[in-house]
Design a protein around this motif. Structure first.
Motif, PDB file in Angstrom:
ATOM      1  N   LEU A 185      38.139  25.150  29.649  1.00 21.46           N
ATOM      2  CA  LEU A 185      38.567  23.636  30.411  1.00 21.46           C
ATOM      3  C   LEU A 185      39.515  23.098  29.585  1.00 21.46           C
ATOM      4  CD1 LEU A 185      34.546  22.706  30.391  1.00 21.46           C
ATOM      5  CD2 LEU A 185      36.208  22.923  32.457  1.00 21.46           C
ATOM      6  N   ASN A 186      40.771  23.785  28.397  1.00 19.98           N
ATOM      7  CA  ASN A 186      41.338  22.604  27.902  1.00 19.98           C
ATOM      8  C   ASN A 186      42.702  23.368  28.127  1.00 19.98           C
ATOM      9  OD1 ASN A 186      43.495  21.198  26.378  1.00 19.98           O
ATOM     10  ND2 ASN A 186      42.618  21.749  24.250  1.00 19.98           N
ATOM     11  N   PRO A 187      44.026  23.455  29.005  1.00 20.35           N
ATOM     12  CA  PRO A 187      44.731  24.191  29.600  1.00 20.35           C
ATOM     13  C   PRO A 187      45.805  24.018  28.256  1.00 20.35           C
ATOM     14  CG  PRO A 187      45.296  21.703  30.060  1.00 20.35           C
ATOM     15  CD  PRO A 187      44.093  21.777  29.533  1.00 20.35           C
ATOM     16  N   ASP A 188      45.564  23.647  26.960  1.00 20.74           N
ATOM     17  CA  ASP A 188      46.785  23.423  25.812  1.00 20.74           C
ATOM     18  C   ASP A 188      45.659  25.636  25.442  1.00 20.74           C
ATOM     19  OD1 ASP A 188      47.635  21.204  26.126  1.00 20.74           O
ATOM     20  OD2 ASP A 188      47.164  20.591  25.022  1.00 20.74           O
ATOM     21  N   THR A 189      45.091  25.854  25.332  1.00 20.15           N
ATOM     22  CA  THR A 189      44.305  27.349  25.210  1.00 20.15           C
ATOM     23  C   THR A 189      45.535  28.283  26.013  1.00 20.15           C
ATOM     24  OG1 THR A 189      42.430  26.356  24.910  1.00 20.15           O
ATOM     25  CG2 THR A 189      42.107  28.862  24.708  1.00 20.15           C
ATOM     26  N   GLU A 190      45.405  27.416  26.996  1.00 15.30           N
ATOM     27  CA  GLU A 190      46.009  29.152  28.037  1.00 15.30           C
ATOM     28  C   GLU A 190      47.884  28.686  27.759  1.00 15.30           C
ATOM     29  OE1 GLU A 190      46.238  30.663  32.555  1.00 15.30           O
ATOM     30  OE2 GLU A 190      45.076  28.543  32.321  1.00 15.30           O
ATOM     31  N   LEU A 191      48.000  27.420  28.063  1.00 13.73           N
ATOM     32  CA  LEU A 191      49.448  27.597  27.550  1.00 13.73           C
ATOM     33  C   LEU A 191      50.265  28.513  25.934  1.00 13.73           C
ATOM     34  CD1 LEU A 191      50.466  23.703  28.619  1.00 13.73           C
ATOM     35  CD2 LEU A 191      50.893  26.196  29.303  1.00 13.73           C
ATOM     36  N   LYS A 192      49.180  27.828  24.775  1.00 10.67           N
ATOM     37  CA  LYS A 192      49.001  28.597  23.239  1.00 10.67           C
ATOM     38  C   LYS A 192      49.227  29.741  23.942  1.00 10.67           C
ATOM     39  CE  LYS A 192      47.154  25.059  20.557  1.00 10.67           C
ATOM     40  NZ  LYS A 192      45.951  24.409  20.359  1.00 10.67           N
ATOM     41  N   ARG A 193      48.222  30.589  24.663  1.00 10.97           N
ATOM     42  CA  ARG A 193      48.482  32.593  24.530  1.00 10.97           C
ATOM     43  C   ARG A 193      49.863  32.665  25.510  1.00 10.97           C
ATOM     44  NH1 ARG A 193      43.937  32.445  27.433  1.00 10.97           N
ATOM     45  NH2 ARG A 193      44.844  33.148  29.074  1.00 10.97           N
ATOM     46  N   TYR A 194      49.979  31.680  26.673  1.00  4.74           N
ATOM     47  CA  TYR A 194      51.509  31.840  27.080  1.00  4.74           C
ATOM     48  C   TYR A 194      52.539  32.009  26.132  1.00  4.74           C
ATOM     49  CZ  TYR A 194      49.254  32.318  30.979  1.00  4.74           C
ATOM     50  OH  TYR A 194      47.534  32.746  31.914  1.00  4.74           O
ATOM     51  N   PHE A 195      52.579  30.905  25.884  1.00  2.00           N
ATOM     52  CA  PHE A 195      54.434  30.010  24.733  1.00  2.00           C
ATOM     53  C   PHE A 195      53.811  30.501  22.868  1.00  2.00           C
ATOM     54  CE2 PHE A 195      54.097  28.379  29.335  1.00  2.00           C
ATOM     55  CZ  PHE A 195      55.203  29.234  29.365  1.00  2.00           C
ATOM     56  N   GLY A 196      52.619  30.031  22.670  1.00  5.26           N
ATOM     57  CA  GLY A 196      52.268  29.685  21.070  1.00  5.26           C
ATOM     58  C   GLY A 196      52.321  28.620  20.298  1.00  5.26           C
ATOM     59  N   ALA A 197      51.376  28.461  20.175  1.00  5.16           N
ATOM     60  CA  ALA A 197      51.603  27.143  20.088  1.00  5.16           C
ATOM     61  C   ALA A 197      52.208  25.827  18.953  1.00  5.16           C
ATOM     62  CB  ALA A 197      49.496  26.734  18.136  1.00  5.16           C
ATOM     63  N   ARG A 198      52.825  26.611  18.546  1.00  4.69           N
ATOM     64  CA  ARG A 198      54.054  25.830  18.328  1.00  4.69           C
ATOM     65  C   ARG A 198      55.024  25.222  19.338  1.00  4.69           C
ATOM     66  NH1 ARG A 198      58.190  28.401  13.765  1.00  4.69           N
ATOM     67  NH2 ARG A 198      56.545  28.003  12.283  1.00  4.69           N
ATOM     68  N   ALA A 199      55.249  25.662  20.417  1.00  5.70           N
ATOM     69  CA  ALA A 199      55.938  25.337  21.820  1.00  5.70           C
ATOM     70  C   ALA A 199      54.956  24.297  22.075  1.00  5.70           C
ATOM     71  CB  ALA A 199      56.198  26.511  22.600  1.00  5.70           C
ATOM     72  N   VAL A 200      53.148  24.880  22.272  1.00  6.57           N
ATOM     73  CA  VAL A 200      52.867  23.489  23.209  1.00  6.57           C
ATOM     74  C   VAL A 200      53.031  21.826  22.643  1.00  6.57           C
ATOM     75  CG1 VAL A 200      50.983  23.284  23.867  1.00  6.57           C
ATOM     76  CG2 VAL A 200      51.501  25.609  24.143  1.00  6.57           C
ATOM     77  N   LEU A 201      52.277  22.013  20.237  1.00  5.55           N
ATOM     78  CA  LEU A 201      52.219  21.049  19.634  1.00  5.55           C
ATOM     79  C   LEU A 201      53.410  20.772  19.845  1.00  5.55           C
ATOM     80  CD1 LEU A 201      49.367  22.294  17.701  1.00  5.55           C
ATOM     81  CD2 LEU A 201      48.721  20.999  20.294  1.00  5.55           C
ATOM     82  N   GLY A 202      54.293  21.309  19.346  1.00  2.47           N
ATOM     83  CA  GLY A 202      55.731  20.967  19.021  1.00  2.47           C
ATOM     84  C   GLY A 202      55.711  20.525  18.186  1.00  2.47           C
ATOM     85  N   GLU A 203      56.297  19.346  17.409  1.00  2.06           N
ATOM     86  CA  GLU A 203      56.038  18.615  15.538  1.00  2.06           C
ATOM     87  C   GLU A 203      54.598  18.146  15.295  1.00  2.06           C
ATOM     88  OE1 GLU A 203      58.343  19.493  13.747  1.00  2.06           O
ATOM     89  OE2 GLU A 203      59.735  20.518  15.222  1.00  2.06           O
ATOM     90  N   GLN A 204      53.941  17.459  16.253  1.00  2.00           N
ATOM     91  CA  GLN A 204      52.384  18.156  15.685  1.00  2.00           C
ATOM     92  C   GLN A 204      51.997  18.348  15.378  1.00  2.00           C
ATOM     93  OE1 GLN A 204      51.073  16.253  19.753  1.00  2.00           O
ATOM     94  NE2 GLN A 204      49.508  14.302  18.003  1.00  2.00           N
ATOM     95  N   ARG A 205      50.829  18.018  14.627  1.00  3.31           N
ATOM     96  CA  ARG A 205      49.899  19.141  14.064  1.00  3.31           C
ATOM     97  C   ARG A 205      48.553  18.330  13.533  1.00  3.31           C
ATOM     98  NH1 ARG A 205      53.273  19.829   7.789  1.00  3.31           N
ATOM     99  NH2 ARG A 205      54.958  20.941   8.406  1.00  3.31           N
ATOM    100  N   PRO A 206      47.716  19.089  14.171  1.00  2.00           N
ATOM    101  CA  PRO A 206      46.306  18.631  14.850  1.00  2.00           C
ATOM    102  C   PRO A 206      46.374  18.188  13.119  1.00  2.00           C
ATOM    103  CG  PRO A 206      47.161  21.184  15.421  1.00  2.00           C
ATOM    104  CD  PRO A 206      47.879  20.933  14.361  1.00  2.00           C
ATOM    105  N   ARG A 207      46.196  18.847  11.982  1.00  3.26           N
ATOM    106  CA  ARG A 207      45.412  17.769  10.994  1.00  3.26           C
ATOM    107  C   ARG A 207      45.630  16.075  10.800  1.00  3.26           C
ATOM    108  NH1 ARG A 207      45.716  22.195   6.346  1.00  3.26           N
ATOM    109  NH2 ARG A 207      44.317  23.550   7.247  1.00  3.26           N
ATOM    110  N   GLN A 208      47.736  16.083  11.361  1.00  6.98           N
ATOM    111  CA  GLN A 208      47.198  14.574  10.868  1.00  6.98           C
ATOM    112  C   GLN A 208      47.346  13.175  12.142  1.00  6.98           C
ATOM    113  OE1 GLN A 208      51.869  15.321  10.802  1.00  6.98           O
ATOM    114  NE2 GLN A 208      51.430  16.021   8.419  1.00  6.98           N
ATOM    115  N   ARG A 209      47.350  14.324  13.529  1.00  7.76           N
ATOM    116  CA  ARG A 209      46.396  13.346  14.474  1.00  7.76           C
ATOM    117  C   ARG A 209      45.129  12.525  14.217  1.00  7.76           C
ATOM    118  NH1 ARG A 209      46.293  17.006  19.641  1.00  7.76           N
ATOM    119  NH2 ARG A 209      44.854  18.621  17.835  1.00  7.76           N
TER     120      ARG A 209
END
Length: 623
Positions: A185-209
């Motif tokens: 249900l989260n589109p980021d999951t599919e986008l990460k599979r296509y382009f990678g987590a770094r391209a989707v999240l960019g400079e943002q790190r999940p631990r720092q959010r």
């Protein structure tokens, strides 16, 4: 020999002389159990014979504090705790007696405090160890017994009542065909599979959010730019639970109902700014968010339109009932209730945005979710779209499984989209590399058989399909009456009237060719974006109060001023109120004068041209 050494030999403590030598002798009862369970020890480390019957001499009163607890604690390897206590006390007395002989030459009071400390440390270690083992054993036994008791009680209740608890059914090896997976249900999951987590999240790190919103949601991810969430008055209640399915319905509070009435008035004004003003006071009103999203989408502001739809979904997800499940496929929402339609439309709009964004796998999960809310009626006719999304997401096995399970009671082969999508799924499945030769040949054979059946049932699709694929048909096929104009005539005879849910699907899809083919009775009526083509058997939980007519229909003068002066309104006047029961005439005249002044303020008069001087009297003729 000194008196101190003599006291140590007799087992006495300093300052206890008045109590007598036998004052601190305590006999531990249950000696029979001690003799049976504890091994006897002799002089070389064994217990003396009859030690359990004569009692144990305890010289320190603090050693008797936890005797009751230790007597109840089970032993390890078949030994009881009281045996260990007796052994510890006897060995402590022996150590004190032996230390008296060795330390008699030293003197002082330091030896008196050292021996009890060693004894207390040893006994405390034993007690802690036994307590831990007792707690582990008791916890395991009580948890197992408690679970068994709960299961038995629930079985008795279900056998007595014959009804099951509301909620998702028990897990089985095979999931429901409309089962929705949370992670998809989260589109980021599919986008990460296509382009990678770094391209989707960019400079943002999940631990720092930093987590701003305490509630965890599955449909959307709350954004920091959204207004602070406050309950708008939207809730959900459980209507009934029967045969493993639970029916729910959204509810509007009185405050939310007032906001809904204001929204309807803003829609009738045909002014989007009125909806913006309403959202400033009620930032999480669902229908206002959806209507403003359509306005932004028409203005090519796709990002704002998608953000408003996500905010609407977040508002409705926060109002979910605790038993409402998105994934089980057994929760129902009746589309006939106006409060539930907003959730359907929000999910559909979000699915459309995800498909345009290039996330067909996530859009497929949203499509399954909409279909699971009311699969029998299918108010938005998602069966016309689910096969397309499954093919785009490369979920060929799911499409084949859906067709096989629903063909018996839904006749999916009678729909042209399934008639052609299923053979295509078989053909694409045969091209996968992880299949054996037998499976590949079987899939291709099935695809050939089903495409022949589809062309026989829908012959009018062949010529447009060949033209779209840039394939020139054979002369025999092109001139054959079965694939020619006769096919269109047969189609019009067989399909004369489409159901209302198909018309609703066409309106929501906004396909120009399909919208142009709608019947006149659908195109002539007003279609609202927040409630397109409502069902004829709508179930209303509350009714909008009747709006008071600003002017009387029979008053011609009032209608004339109304057409000239839009600001002229007589609030509170009804057609049947013509006398003193209505609004005062002075107030109506004052409003009329104010409206006239506003109209006159907008008029601009220009000076007339001055007549020529040679004819000041106006007697002669003008040139």
């Amino acid at each position: 020999m000194s008196r101190r050494a003599l006291r140590r030999l007799r087992g006495e403590q300093r300052g206890q002389e008045p109590l007598g030598p036998s004052a601190l002798q305590f006999v531990l009862h249950d000696d029979d159990d001690v003799e049976e369970e504890c091994p006897k020890r002799g002089p070389g480390g064994r217990r003396p014979r009859g030690a359990g019957k004569e009692g144990v001499r305890v010289n320190n009163r603090f050693e008797l504090i936890n005797i009751e607890d230790l007597d109840e604690a089970p032993g390890v390897n078949g030994e009881r705790t009281d045996c260990l206590l007796v052994d510890a006390v006897v060995s402590g007395n022996k150590r004190r007696a032996q230390s008296g002989h060795s330390e008699s030459t030293r003197g002082g009071d330091a030896a008196d405090t050292a021996v009890p400390s060693e004894q207390s440390n040893a006994s405390s270690k034993l007690r802690k160890k036994k307590r831990k083992q007792k707690n582990k054993k008791n916890a395991g036994e009580t948890s197992e017994n408690g679970l068994e008791d709960i299961d038995r009680i629930l079985e008795r209740i279900e056998d007595a009542s014959g009804a099951s608890r509301p909620g998702p059914p028990p897990l089985s090896t095979k999931k429901h065909v409309l089962y929705v997976e949370h992670r998809h249900l989260n589109p980021d999951t599919e986008l990460k599979r296509y382009f990678g987590a770094r391209a989707v999240l960019g400079e943002q790190r999940p631990r720092q959010r930093q987590r701003v919103y305490p509630k965890c949601t599955w449909l959307t991810t709350p954004k920091s730019t959204w207004p602070r969430y406050t309950k708008p008055g939207l809730s959900m209640r459980l209507l009934e639970s029967r045969k493993g399915r639970s029916a729910f319905a959204f509810e509007h509070s009185e405050e939310y109902q007032q906001t809904q009435h204001k929204f309807l008035a803003a829609v009738e004004s045909m002014e989007p700014n009125n909806i913006v003003v309403l959202l400033q006071s009620s930032p999480y009103h669902v229908d206002s968010l959806l209507q403003l999203s359509d306005a932004c989408r028409f203005q090519e502001d796709q990002e704002t339109a998608r953000d408003l739809v996500e905010r609407a979904l977040y508002s409705m997800e926060c109002a979910f009932h605790p038993l409402f499940s998105l994934t089980s496929g057994t929760c129902r929402l009746d589309y006939r209730r106006p409060e539930n339609r907003s959730f359907y439309l929000a999910l559909y709009k979000q699915m459309s945005f995800l498909e345009k964004r290039g996330c067909p796998r996530t859009a497929l999960e949203y499509c399954k979710l909409i279909l699971s809310l009311e699969p029998d009626e299918d108010p938005l006719c998602m069966l016309l779209l689910i096969d397309h999304l499954a093919l785009r997401a490369r979920s060929y096995e799911y499409l084949i499984r859906l067709f096989e399970e629903w063909e018996a009671h839904r006749n999916l082969s009678q729909l042209p989209n399934f008639a052609f999508s299923v053979p295509l799924a078989y053909f694409l499945l045969s091209q996968q590399a992880d299949l054996s030769e037998q499976e590949v040949s079987s899939a291709r054979e099935e695809a050939c058989v089903r495409i022949q059946q589809a062309l026989t049932m829908f012959p009018g699709v062949l010529m447009p399909l060949l033209e779209y694929c840039s394939v020139r048909p054979d002369a025999t096929v092109a001139t054959h009456h079965f694939f020619g104009p006769d096919a269109e005539i047969r189609r019009k005879v067989l399909y004369q009237r489409a159901p209302r849910n198909i018309h609703r699907h066409v309106v929501l899809s906004e396909i120009k060719e399909a919208v142009a083919a709608l019947p006149p009775d659908v195109t002539t009526q007003s279609v609202l974006g927040f409630d397109p083509l409502p069902p004829l058997d709508t179930i209303y939980s509350y009714v909008r109060p009747e709006r008071l007519s600003p002017v009387s229909h029979g008053n011609t003068i009032a209608l004339f001023f109304r057409s000239l002066l839009p600001n002229y309104t007589v609030e509170g006047e009804r057609p049947e109120d013509g006398g003193p029961g209505g609004l005062h005439r002075d107030q109506g005249l004052n409003r009329l004068m104010l409206a006239v002044r506003d109209m006159m303020a907008n008029f601009h008069f220009h000076d007339l041209e001055v007549l020529p001087e040679e004819h000041p009297e106006g007697d002669g003729e003008w040139d």
